[in-house]
Scaffold this active site. Structure first.
Site, PDB file in Angstrom:
ATOM      1  N   ASN A 146      41.799 -45.833 -58.013  1.00  0.00           N
ATOM      2  CA  ASN A 146      43.136 -45.085 -58.035  1.00  0.00           C
ATOM      3  C   ASN A 146      43.695 -45.397 -59.598  1.00  0.00           C
ATOM      4  O   ASN A 146      43.053 -46.205 -60.267  1.00  0.00           O
ATOM      5  CB  ASN A 146      44.094 -45.554 -57.099  1.00  0.00           C
ATOM      6  CG  ASN A 146      44.331 -46.836 -57.057  1.00  0.00           C
ATOM      7  OD1 ASN A 146      43.483 -47.869 -57.462  1.00  0.00           O
ATOM      8  ND2 ASN A 146      45.551 -47.549 -56.963  1.00  0.00           N
ATOM      9  N   PRO A 174      48.711 -54.568 -58.194  1.00  0.00           N
ATOM     10  CA  PRO A 174      49.332 -55.372 -59.086  1.00  0.00           C
ATOM     11  C   PRO A 174      50.660 -56.057 -58.742  1.00  0.00           C
ATOM     12  O   PRO A 174      50.796 -57.187 -59.480  1.00  0.00           O
ATOM     13  CB  PRO A 174      49.566 -54.243 -60.456  1.00  0.00           C
ATOM     14  CG  PRO A 174      48.732 -53.249 -60.119  1.00  0.00           C
ATOM     15  CD  PRO A 174      48.722 -53.210 -58.743  1.00  0.00           C
ATOM     16  N   THR A 175      51.518 -55.380 -58.104  1.00  0.00           N
ATOM     17  CA  THR A 175      52.753 -56.023 -57.881  1.00  0.00           C
ATOM     18  C   THR A 175      53.877 -56.468 -58.620  1.00  0.00           C
ATOM     19  O   THR A 175      54.763 -57.164 -58.280  1.00  0.00           O
ATOM     20  CB  THR A 175      52.605 -57.296 -56.832  1.00  0.00           C
ATOM     21  OG1 THR A 175      52.290 -58.101 -57.424  1.00  0.00           O
ATOM     22  CG2 THR A 175      51.365 -56.906 -55.778  1.00  0.00           C
ATOM     23  N   ALA A 176      53.770 -56.048 -59.847  1.00  0.00           N
ATOM     24  CA  ALA A 176      54.438 -56.571 -61.011  1.00  0.00           C
ATOM     25  C   ALA A 176      56.234 -56.535 -60.560  1.00  0.00           C
ATOM     26  O   ALA A 176      56.804 -57.413 -60.726  1.00  0.00           O
ATOM     27  CB  ALA A 176      54.337 -55.785 -62.391  1.00  0.00           C
ATOM     28  N   GLY A 208      51.166 -42.580 -57.422  1.00  0.00           N
ATOM     29  CA  GLY A 208      50.277 -42.861 -58.691  1.00  0.00           C
ATOM     30  C   GLY A 208      48.877 -42.254 -58.437  1.00  0.00           C
ATOM     31  O   GLY A 208      48.562 -42.016 -57.276  1.00  0.00           O
ATOM     32  N   SER A 251      51.785 -45.040 -51.927  1.00  0.00           N
ATOM     33  CA  SER A 251      51.569 -45.685 -53.471  1.00  0.00           C
ATOM     34  C   SER A 251      50.630 -44.785 -54.232  1.00  0.00           C
ATOM     35  O   SER A 251      50.571 -44.604 -55.504  1.00  0.00           O
ATOM     36  CB  SER A 251      51.394 -47.222 -53.438  1.00  0.00           C
ATOM     37  OG  SER A 251      52.206 -47.826 -52.759  1.00  0.00           O
ATOM     38  N   CYS A 252      49.564 -44.487 -53.541  1.00  0.00           N
ATOM     39  CA  CYS A 252      48.370 -44.018 -54.491  1.00  0.00           C
ATOM     40  C   CYS A 252      47.558 -42.873 -53.846  1.00  0.00           C
ATOM     41  O   CYS A 252      47.646 -42.749 -52.570  1.00  0.00           O
ATOM     42  CB  CYS A 252      47.216 -45.136 -54.433  1.00  0.00           C
ATOM     43  SG  CYS A 252      47.818 -46.927 -54.929  1.00  0.00           S
ATOM     44  N   ILE A 278      57.415 -55.951 -57.647  1.00  0.00           N
ATOM     45  CA  ILE A 278      58.023 -56.498 -56.206  1.00  0.00           C
ATOM     46  C   ILE A 278      57.908 -57.960 -56.184  1.00  0.00           C
ATOM     47  O   ILE A 278      58.715 -58.589 -55.760  1.00  0.00           O
ATOM     48  CB  ILE A 278      57.138 -55.978 -55.014  1.00  0.00           C
ATOM     49  CG1 ILE A 278      55.783 -56.248 -55.297  1.00  0.00           C
ATOM     50  CG2 ILE A 278      57.635 -54.357 -54.820  1.00  0.00           C
ATOM     51  CD1 ILE A 278      55.148 -55.612 -53.947  1.00  0.00           C
ATOM     52  N   CYS A 324      45.353 -48.139 -60.374  1.00  0.00           N
ATOM     53  CA  CYS A 324      45.587 -49.348 -60.506  1.00  0.00           C
ATOM     54  C   CYS A 324      44.136 -50.289 -60.159  1.00  0.00           C
ATOM     55  O   CYS A 324      44.285 -51.256 -60.123  1.00  0.00           O
ATOM     56  CB  CYS A 324      46.529 -50.242 -59.756  1.00  0.00           C
ATOM     57  SG  CYS A 324      47.983 -49.137 -59.829  1.00  0.00           S
ATOM     58  N   THR A 325      43.107 -49.162 -60.104  1.00  0.00           N
ATOM     59  CA  THR A 325      41.801 -49.716 -59.759  1.00  0.00           C
ATOM     60  C   THR A 325      41.537 -50.643 -58.481  1.00  0.00           C
ATOM     61  O   THR A 325      40.741 -51.403 -58.230  1.00  0.00           O
ATOM     62  CB  THR A 325      41.020 -50.667 -60.921  1.00  0.00           C
ATOM     63  OG1 THR A 325      41.618 -51.802 -61.021  1.00  0.00           O
ATOM     64  CG2 THR A 325      41.312 -49.721 -62.219  1.00  0.00           C
ATOM     65  N   GLU A 326      42.530 -50.687 -57.454  1.00  0.00           N
ATOM     66  CA  GLU A 326      42.214 -51.363 -56.190  1.00  0.00           C
ATOM     67  C   GLU A 326      42.000 -50.469 -55.040  1.00  0.00           C
ATOM     68  O   GLU A 326      41.694 -51.162 -54.195  1.00  0.00           O
ATOM     69  CB  GLU A 326      43.605 -52.391 -55.795  1.00  0.00           C
ATOM     70  CG  GLU A 326      44.827 -51.465 -55.174  1.00  0.00           C
ATOM     71  CD  GLU A 326      45.793 -50.769 -56.292  1.00  0.00           C
ATOM     72  OE1 GLU A 326      46.731 -50.554 -55.729  1.00  0.00           O
ATOM     73  OE2 GLU A 326      45.134 -50.701 -57.368  1.00  0.00           O
TER      74      GLU A 326
END
Length: 957
Positions: free
Chosen positions: A589, A776-778, A405, A376-377, A780, A591-593
Site C-alpha cells: 500500500n 507509521p503512526t506519526a 491512502g 486507512s489503505c 496518532i 505505507c508498505t505495511e
C-alpha cells in the site's frame, strides 16, 4: 475533592458562591456575643453554621455522588457533623469571639474522622493541601506583576471591557501545573503578564499563557503538559459557549460539565448535519457520566494542538468537540451495530481515552459522521486497457476524497513500444498515465484535510522499470516526472539472486509475458527462465537484457537521490500470505505495511489501529495480561470498522466483506525500550522486538478466533493457511524452502503456547483473513505523546514541524535519567542544542546513557533490520520500516538493502540519510521558542524525500 470550607462555612471550590461580604474597614457588623470568622485576607465575617453544611455536603457528593440511596445518609450525617462543629465553638466561646478559618477547617476534618468518614476526611485533607500550595504559588508572584495586572483591562469577544481576573488566571495555571514536578506557576504567570497590555483581547490573553509555557518546554518536558492544559482552557471556552453551556470553565468544573456536554454536542452535530443521527439513539446521559475528565491531563501540547487543528468536529471554524467527547464520538461510531452498543461504546471509549490503543486517522476523522470512511489503505491492480486504466484513476479519486491512502499495481499495463492491436500502433507505456495519477492525487485532496496520497508499484522485470525509477528526479522532461506521488519497486526473489550472483536480467512487456504478474517463488523462476529462452530464440521481440547488479545500483542511486522508489519484495509477501489460495499480492500500500490480494474484481482494503507499547510496560517488563485485554477490545473495534465503513467503490466493499482483513500495529517501541533502559542497538532490543511482537501476534490471532466463534469466520477462510494450521511463524519455514537456505537468515524462537492457539483456530476459525500490520503512526503517536511506530528517536532535542505548527520536542526519558544523576541544567540544554540533540559528544553524560539515548543516525542500520526481521516472523502482513543511514554511500545502501532481503523482510519504507543541518547555537535565556533550528528537524535523502512528520504525506498519519 472539589470543595474547601472557609471560615464562614463557605465552599471555596470553583462552583461555590460568594456568601459573605465584609463591611467597610474589614470588620463585619455582628451582634454582641456572636461568633466571627477571620478570613485569610484579614477581613472578618459573621459565623454561619449553615454554610458549613453546604461545604460538607459538597464534600460528600464529590466522593459518593448524588444517588438517591446516598442522599438520605448524606443529609443525616451532614446535619450531625454541622451541629458538632458549631457546638464545639459555641462551647469554647459562650460570650462570642473570633475564630480563624484554619481552626474551622481543622474541626471539620476532626469531626469527619471521629464519625468514621475516613475517605471523605482523606480527600478533604488532600484538597486543603492543594489549596495551600496554590495560595503559596500566588503569593510568590512579584508585587510588580500583581500591580501590573491590576492596571490591565481585557476586551471580551462582544467588545465589552472587564478588569483582568488575576484570580482566575492563577486558578487556570495552578490546575495546569497540578501533579507535575519541576514546573513553576509563578514563572508562567510572571512571564505571561509581562507580555500583556491594557486593552488586550481575551484570545490574546489565553494565547500568552500557552506560548509562555511552550517556551519553557526545553527547560523541562513537563511544560508540554502545562501548555496542553492551558490550551484546553481555550478549547473549553470555544466549545462550551458554542453549545450554550458556559462561557468558560476550569478543569475542576468539567466534572459537572462533561456529562452535559455530550448530549448537547451530539444534538448540535446532528442538527448541523455533521454527525450521524443514529448517535441520538444512544443513552447519552449514561455515556456522559462514563466520561473521565481527568484524562484530559494526559495530553502533551503537540498532541492536543494536533487534535484541535485536524480532528475535532467544527462548524464555521468553531471547534465544538472537547477531547473526551471526541473519543466518545469515535467509540460510539464504532459501536453502532453492537447488540449492547452503550456498554461497548463505554468499553471502546475507555480504551481510546487511556491511550493504550489508538485507531488510525481515517477512523478518528470519520467515525460517527454521515460518511464513516474509516479504512486507512486501499490497494488496486490497474488492467491493461484504456477503459480500465481510467476507471482505476477514477477509483483513486473517489477513495482519496474520503481520506484513503492508495497503492496501485501498474505491472499489467504494457510497456513503451508494445504493440496495440486495436489501433495497430505502439504504446506510450505507463509513464504518461502515472502523470495523470500524480495530478489526480493533487486535485483530490482527501476532503480538504490533507493531500491525496498514492504509491505506484512496478515489478522489476517490466520494460519501463528504468524510466519508472527516475519518476521523482528533478531533472529531465517534466512531462515524464511525478513530483507528488510515491513509487515502489516490487522485486521478485529471482532478481535478488541474480544481483548476488552477478548475473544478467531480462526486461519484458507484460503484454508478452502476462502470467508472470501472478506467479511467485519457484513457479515464477521457472516461467521467467522459459520466457528468457523464448527471447533468446527470437520468439519475443520486445525485451532488453541488463546486468542485474547495474539495475540494482540504479534503483539504490535513485532511492538515495530522490527517496524513491522504495524497495519491497514480492515473493515473501506472497509465499507467506494466508490468502494465497484465493489470489495474489501484487503490491503493498501507500505505507508498505499492507500485503493483500488484488485483482480486476477486488480492491483490497485494510483497517488499522496501533497498540501503545510503553503503556504496557511495568516494573516486570511487558505486561501480558494488560496487553491481552487491550488487543481483545481493539480487534473487535477493527472488525466493526468493516461493517460500518462507507465504501465509495463497490469492488472495495466486496473485497473487504469477503476477507475482512485488519491491521493491528504498534507504536512507541522506542519508548518501551527507554522504560526498560535498553539501547536500540543491542541484542536485548532485538529480543524485545521478537517477544513483544510474538505476544501481539498471539493475542491478535486469539481475539480474531474468538470473534469467529461469536460472529462466524470470514467467507474465504476455507483453504487459507489459517484453516491448515499454518500461522505466520510457520510460513517463514515455507519461505526458507522456496527461496533456498543460502539466501535467507531466519530465527524460529518462540515462547508462547502456540499449539493451544492452533487448536483454538482449528475449532473456531478466524474472523479476519489478516490481523497484523505495523503502520507509521506519526500523527496518532503525536496525539498519544509517544515515539512513532517502531522508529528510533530522531534527536533528543529538536523542533517538529507539521500542519499544526512547530513544536519543541525534548526526550523526557533522557531528562528524567539526567535529573536522577544531577546532570539536567541549563548547560546541558545548551549542549544538546549545540550537538543537534545528540549526547555522544557531551563528556559529562555517562556511557550507559549514551548507549541508551543514541539517536536514529547513531544506531547502525543492522540493528533496525535485525529487530524488523524478528518482528516479521510473527506478522501476517508487513511493517513500515524506515532505514536510517548516516553518511550514506552506495556501499552502505547496497549492504543494508541486501541484508533486508536476506533477513526475510517483506518491505522497506523511506530511506533516511542525514542531510546538512543547522542549529542555532543560542542559549535558553534568549526565550526563543524555536532555539533549535527547524532545519535540523527534517532529515531527508535529498529534497524529495518525506520528512519525519510530513503533513502532506498520508503515510505519516
Amino acid at each position: 475533592m472539589q470543595t474547601e470550607t472557609n471560615p464562614s462555612g463557605t465552599s471555596t471550590g470553583a462552583t461555590s458562591p460568594e456568601l459573605n461580604t465584609p463591611v467597610s474597614g474589614g470588620i463585619a457588623a455582628t451582634a454582641p456575643g456572636q461568633l466571627r470568622v477571620i478570613k485569610r485576607n484579614g477581613t472578618v465575617v459573621p459565623f454561619e453554621g449553615s454554610k458549613i453544611s453546604v461545604a460538607i455536603t459538597k464534600a460528600f457528593l464529590a466522593v459518593e455522588g448524588g444517588t438517591a440511596a446516598a442522599s438520605s445518609r448524606i443529609h443525616e450525617t451532614v446535619a450531625k457533623l454541622t451541629e458538632q462543629v458549631t457546638a464545639t465553638f459555641k462551647r469554647r466561646m459562650p460570650s462570642g469571639g473570633t475564630i480563624h478559618m484554619e481552626d474551622i477547617q481543622d474541626q471539620v476534618e476532626l469531626s469527619l474522622m471521629r464519625a468514621g468518614e475516613h475517605k471523605i476526611a482523606r480527600d478533604y485533607v488532600i484538597y486543603r493541601e492543594e489549596q495551600a500550595r496554590k495560595r503559596a504559588a500566588k503569593a510568590s508572584l512579584s508585587q510588580e506583576t500583581q500591580d501590573a495586572a491590576n492596571a490591565i483591562g481585557v476586551v471580551q469577544a462582544d467588545g465589552s471591557r472587564v478588569p483582568l481576573d488575576l484570580e482566575r488566571l492563577h486558578t487556570i495555571v495552578s490546575e495546569a501545573c497540578d501533579g507535575l514536578s519541576d514546573v513553576s506557576e509563578a514563572d508562567i504567570l510572571d512571564e505571561a503578564l509581562k507580555n500583556l497590555y491594557d486593552g488586550v483581547t481575551a484570545d490574546e490573553l489565553s494565547t500568552s499563557l500557552v506560548i509562555t509555557a511552550r517556551t519553557m518546554i526545553e527547560q523541562d518536558p513537563n511544560y508540554s503538559y502545562v501548555a496542553a492544559r492551558l490550551l484546553e482552557d481555550n478549547l473549553r471556552a470555544e466549545a462550551l459557549s458554542f453549545m450554550g453551556l458556559a462561557n468558560s470553565a476550569t478543569h475542576a468544573e468539567m466534572v459537572q460539565l462533561y456529562p452535559a456536554a455530550l448530549p448537547a454536542y451530539v444534538a448540535k452535530g446532528v442538527e448541523l448535519e455533521l454527525l450521524a443521527p443514529g448517535l441520538l439513539d444512544y443513552d447519552l446521559e449514561l455515556l456522559g457520566r462514563a466520561i473521565l475528565p481527568e484524562r484530559d491531563k494526559q495530553f502533551t501540547y503537540l498532541g492536543l494542538q494536533t487534535l484541535y487543528d485536524r480532528y475535532f468536529i467544527h462548524s464555521d471554524e468553531v471547534r465544538f468537540e472537547l477531547p473526551q467527547v471526541f473519543f466518545m464520538r469515535v467509540a460510539m461510531g464504532l459501536a453502532t451495530e453492537e447488540a449492547d452498543k452503550n456498554a461497548r461504546a463505554i468499553e471502546f471509549y475507555e480504551l481510546l481515552s487511556s491511550f493504550d490503543y489508538m485507531s488510525s486517522t481515517p477512523t478518528l476523522f470519520n467515525a460517527g459522521t454521515l460518511r464513516p470512511q474509516l479504512s486507512s489503505c486501499y490497494l488496486t491492480t490497474v488492467p491493461d486497457d484504456l477503459h480500465g486504466i481510467y476507471g482505476s484513476i477514477q477509483d483513486n479519486a473517489m477513495l482519496s476524497k474520503f481520506a484513503g491512502g492508495l497503492g496501485n499495481d501498474w505491472t499489467p499495463v504494457r510497456s513503451l513500444g508494445a504493440y496495440i492491436k486495436g489501433t495497430n500502433g505502439k504504446s506510450q507505456g505507463i509513464v504518461p498515465f502515472l502523470k495523470v495519477v500524480n495530478d489526480t492525487a493533487v486535485a483530490v485532496n482527501q476532503g480538504g484535510k490533507r493531500k491525496g496520497a498514492v504509491c505506484a508499484y512496478l515489478e522489476t522485470w517490466h520494460m519501463d522499470i528504468e524510466e519508472f525509477v527516475e519518476l521523482r528526479k528533478n531533472t529531465g522532461d517534466d512531462r515524464r516526472r511525478t513530483h507528488d506521488m510515491n513509487t515502489a519497486n516490487w522485486i521478485p526473489d529471482l532478481f535478488m539472486k541474480r544481483v548476488f550472483n552477478d548475473e544478467e536480467w531480462t526486461l519484458f512487456s507484460p503484454s508478452d509475458v502476462p502470467d508472470l504478474h501472478d506467479l511467485y517463488g519457484k513457479a515464477f523462476e521457472e516461467r521467467y527462465a522459459y520466457y528468457e529462452a523464448m527471447a533468446a530464440a527470437g520468439e519475443i521481440k520486445l525485451f532488453k537484457t541488463v546486468k542485474a547488479e547495474n539495475l540494482w545500483r540504479k534503483m539504490l542511486g535513485m532511492l538515495f537521490e530522490t527517496g524513491h522508489p522504495w524497495i519491497t519484495f514480492k515473493d515473501p509477501c506472497n509465499i507467506r500470505s494466508p490468502q494465497q489460495h484465493v489470489g495474489v499480492v501484487h503490491s503493498s500500500n501507500l505505507c508498505t505495511e499492507i500485503t493483500l490480494n488484488t485483482s480486476a474484481d477486488e480492491i483490497a482494503v485494510c483497517n488499522l489501529g496501533s497498540v501503545n507499547l510503553p503503556q504496557h510496560i511495568d516494573e516486570n517488563g511487558l505486561n501480558l495480561t494488560k496487553l491481552r485485554k487491550t488487543i481483545g477490545t481493539a480487534v473487535r473495534m477493527l472488525d466493526n470498522v468493516i461493517d460500518i465503513n462507507y465504501y465509495s467503490v463497490d469492488t472495495a466493499r466486496n473485497s473487504n466483506m469477503k476477507h475482512r482483513p485488519v491491521g493491528m500495529g504498534v507504536m512507541g517501541f522506542q519508548d518501551a525500550l527507554y522504560k526498560q533502559h535498553m539501547s536500540y542497538a543491542s541484542e536485548e532490543a532485538v529480543t524485545f522486538a521478537d517477544r513483544s511482537m510474538e505476544a501481539i501476534s498471539y493475542y491478535a490471532i486469539e481475539a480474531s478466533s474468538a470473534l469467529a466463534a461469536e460472529r462466524g469466520t470470514y467467507s474465504s477462510y476455507e483453504g487459507s493457511l489459517w484453516s491448515q494450521g499454518i500461522f505466520p511463524v510457520d510460513s517463514l519455514q515455507t519461505l526458507v524452502n522456496e527461496r533456498g537456505a543460502d539466501y535467507i537468515s531466519a530465527n524460529f524462537d518462540q515462547t508462547l503456547d502456540w499449539p493451544a492457539l492452533r487448536a483454538q483456530v482449528q475449532q473456531n476459525g478466524m474472523r479476519n483473513s489478516n490481523v497484523m500490520a505495523i503502520a507509521p503512526t506519526a500523527t496518532i503517536a503525536n496525539i498519544t505523546g509517544v515515539s512513532q511506530s517502531i522508529e528510533p528517536t530522531y534527536q533528543n532535542l529538536y523542533v517538529k514541524s507539521n500542519l499544526s505548527g512547530e513544536f519543541t520536542v525534548v526526550n523526557p526519558y533522557l531528562v528524567s535519567d539526567l535529573k536522577e544523576r544531577g546532570l539536567w541544567d541549563g548547560v546541558m540544554v545548551n549542549d544538546l542544542k549545540y550537538y543537534d540533540g545528540s549526547v555522544q559528544a557531551i563528556d559529562r553524560v555517562p556511557d550507559d546513557l549514551k548507549a541508551i539515548y543514541s539517536t536514529a543516525f547513531e544506531v547502525e542500520p543492522r540493528w533496525l533490520v535485525d529487530a524488523a526481521s524478528r518482528r516479521q516472523k510473527w506478522i501476517d502482513q508487513a511493517q513500515s520500516l524506515n532505514l536510517y543511514i548516516n553518511n550514506a554511500n552506495g556501499k552502505k545502501l547496497d549492504i543494508t538493502y541486501r541484508m533486508a532481503w536476506y533477513s526475510g523482510l517483506k518491505t522497506t519504507y523511506y530511506l533516511r540519510s542525514l542531510a546538512a543541518t543547522g542549529t542555532e547555537k543560542s542559549t535558553i535565556d534568549t526565550g526563543a521558542l524555536n532555539a533549535v533550528s527547524n532545519e535540523a528537524a527534517e532529515p531527508a535523502p535529498v529534497p524529495a524525500a518525506c520528512s519525519l512528520d510530513d503533513p502532506d504525506c498520508e503515510a505519516c498519519q
